[in-house]
Design an enzyme around this catalytic site. Sequence first.
Site: not given
Ligand code: KIV
Length: 275
Positions: A97, A128, A126, A58-59, A193
């Site tokens: 994500d 959180e 993934k 989600d970055s 992280e």
């Molecule tokens: O969204 C992302 O890029 C991440 C990484 C920093 C692990 O969650």
Amino acid sequence: MSDDLNTLYGGIVNRRVTTRDLQAAKDRGEKWAMLTSYDMLTAQLFDEVGIPVLLVGDSAGNNVLGYDTTVPVTMEDLLPLVRGVVRGTKRPLVVADLPFGSYQESPTQALQNSVRFLQAGAHAVKLEGGRRVLPQVQLLVESGVPVMGHLGLTPQSVNTLGYRVQGRGEAGDQLIDDALALQAAGAFAIVLEVVPADLGERVSKELDIPTIGIGAGPGCDAQVLVWTDMAGLTPKGLKLAKRYADLRAVLGDAARAYADEVRDGQFPGPEHSFT
Ligand code: KIV
């Protein structure tokens, strides 16, 4: 065909990396690198050079969509990126994500959105959080969705935690309990992280499953970087990321040279024109 992740680094294995390969790498004490990817071309290149795991993070919010945080990112934003990354690759395990608001409400919501990602071609998701998302992790794993956890600095919680080092002092023990709980619920790996390096090493030693560090020190089993940080495309460097290239300068020079040649009437020359 070999089951050895080592051979994947040599570019020999012509199949998808599995979560079992990653576990086998940890069991052998072999480290590996994960990168984010948001599009077909970078995914193809990272596959070619032997990156075994790609995260459609989600970055993308900060790196593709122009947001200040990952909070506004939606499933609709990430689904086309997941499709592009999967289409561009043959070997890396592609992890999607789950964005903010797509899994917190209930295990059923998490499953519905994970199914959308897996049907778009992702191989794992993934999410959180630690013990607070255990019911979600349990249902996903029972339903056949491989789950990567994410502890420490969790950017979707920026409005409550900020962007600060997590897990110092007693909070480190809490983080270890969260990591053990995620492992017991069936997570196949956990991103750590921005935690102190000694905590990163402790968690990696206590867990059977691989840890993937970003700002969590060299004691983690694997490392992850946002590709635009790794390649120096983002304007500012971060303490947690080494810039392995200065793509911002390379791309800027190329765009400037192109614009100059167009202005000067040098491009397109005869070699780029048709008769
Ligand atoms: O969204 C992302 O890029 C991440 C990484 C920093 C692990 O969650």
